[in-house]
Design an enzyme around this catalytic site. Structure first.
Site, PDB file in Angstrom:
ATOM      1  CG  LEU A   1      -1.829   1.186   1.428  1.00 31.47           C
ATOM      2  CD1 LEU A   1      -2.813   1.350   0.261  1.00 31.47           C
ATOM      3  CD2 LEU A   1      -2.610   1.057   2.740  1.00 31.47           C
TER       4      LEU A   1
ATOM      5  CE  LYS B   1       9.748   5.780   1.427  1.00 25.58           C
ATOM      6  NZ  LYS B   1      10.130   6.244   0.093  1.00 25.58           N
TER       7      LYS B   1
ATOM      8  CD  GLU C   1       6.642  -4.281  -0.732  1.00 22.33           C
ATOM      9  OE1 GLU C   1       7.247  -3.195  -0.673  1.00 22.33           O
ATOM     10  OE2 GLU C   1       5.907  -4.679   0.174  1.00 22.33           O
TER      11      GLU C   1
HETATM   12  C1  BG6 Z   1       4.329   0.155   5.965  1.00 21.35           C
HETATM   13  C2  BG6 Z   1       5.091   1.449   5.882  1.00 21.35           C
HETATM   14  O1  BG6 Z   1       3.504   0.016   4.848  1.00 21.35           O
HETATM   15  O2  BG6 Z   1       3.524   0.122   7.149  1.00 21.35           O
HETATM   16  C3  BG6 Z   1       5.927   1.633   7.143  1.00 21.35           C
HETATM   17  O3  BG6 Z   1       5.937   1.435   4.749  1.00 21.35           O
HETATM   18  C4  BG6 Z   1       5.025   1.543   8.369  1.00 21.35           C
HETATM   19  O4  BG6 Z   1       6.576   2.883   7.095  1.00 21.35           O
HETATM   20  C5  BG6 Z   1       4.260   0.237   8.362  1.00 21.35           C
HETATM   21  O5  BG6 Z   1       5.819   1.620   9.561  1.00 21.35           O
HETATM   22  C6  BG6 Z   1       3.285   0.112   9.543  1.00 21.35           C
HETATM   23  O6  BG6 Z   1       2.304   1.090   9.401  1.00 21.35           O
HETATM   24  P1  BG6 Z   1       1.222   1.490  10.488  1.00 21.35           P
HETATM   25  O7  BG6 Z   1       0.213   2.293   9.710  1.00 21.35           O
HETATM   26  O8  BG6 Z   1       0.629   0.211  11.043  1.00 21.35           O
HETATM   27  O9  BG6 Z   1       1.906   2.264  11.558  1.00 21.35           O
HETATM   28 MG    MG Z   2       5.653   0.280   0.848  1.00 20.58          MG
END
Ligand code: BG6
Ligand code: MG
Length: 214
Positions: free
Chosen positions: A8, A43, A167
């Site tokens: 995503l 990321k 990805e």
């Molecule tokens: C990933 C991001 O998709 O989701 C990361 O690339 C992020 O940066 C991870 O830490 C977890 O996201 P969330 O929204 O659960 O804090």
């Molecule tokens: Mg990503």
């Protein structure tokens, strides 16, 4: 090819800018700085792994209870921002590719580390495209573990070799390859060496291209 599995953040939407603001605010509140370069390193990795890295950069030790509070604080700031997202924030080519895949009967799944994925899909209006959603709420192991993509494939009843993963993060590309899938890197080839091939954005991808590469 039977299914496409999309990461995503960084593939369909650019949420890294919101993660950056929230992590920076947290680091600053703890008395240290946080850079865009450090944000790149977060990321694709989970919230708790990101927090541990951040605390390491700041040379700060916290108990598990305190870590939970800090992760919640960061996430509250992040949610305030993503709650305002609109369909205009979909990255170039996202909607067009999802539509073309759907029209041609290709299964579409999400394979994201984010626990906020359902909110982002809803705010950007693309939830209806997905046959399966696997996110940070449904897996126990973070990328580069292949669990997220293997579960997505299972939910759409596809074998790994019938799936293509999209990805933008190194950890995610590795997860897709470890799952035995074809991986299209979104970004720069030199950053995503394990990907089967790399494009600048989904605007460079269509079904015909996927069929030739398969
Ligand atoms: C990933 C991001 O998709 O989701 C990361 O690339 C992020 O940066 C991870 O830490 C977890 O996201 P969330 O929204 O659960 O804090
Ligand atoms: Mg990503």
């Amino acid at each position: 090819m039977k299914a496409c599995i999309f990461d995503l953040d960084g593939v369909l939407v650019d949420t890294a800018k919101y993660h950056f603001i929230a992590w920076k605010k947290l680091a600053n509140s703890l008395g240290f700085s946080f850079t865009e370069i450090q944000n790149e390193e977060l990321k694709g990795i989970s919230r708790v792994d990101s927090l541990n890295k951040l605390l390491g950069w700041g040379n700060i030790e916290k108990s598990d209870t305190e870590k939970l509070e800090l992760a919640t604080l960061k996430n509250d700031w992040y949610i305030d921002m993503i709650a305002e997202m609109t369909p205009e924030e979909l990255l170039p080519g996202s909607k067009e590719l999802l539509s073309e895949l759907k029209e041609n009967g290709i299964k579409i799944a999400l394979g994201s580390a984010s626990k906020n994925a359902p909110l982002i899909l809803e705010k950007t209006g693309i939830s209806p495209y997905f046959d399966a959603i696997v996110d940070g709420n449904s897996v126990s192991k973070s990328k580069p573990d292949p669990e997220v993509f293997l579960l997505a494939a299972k939910l759409v009843e596809a074998d790994p070799q019938e799936c293509i993963v999209f990805e933008d993060a190194q950890a995610g590309v590795e997860a897709g390859k470890r799952a035995g899938m074809k991986v299209i890197g979104i970004g720069k080839a030199e950053d995503l060496r394990q990907a089967d091939f790399t494009v600048g954005s989904l605007a460079a991808v269509n079904l015909a291209l996927l069929q030739t590469k398969n």
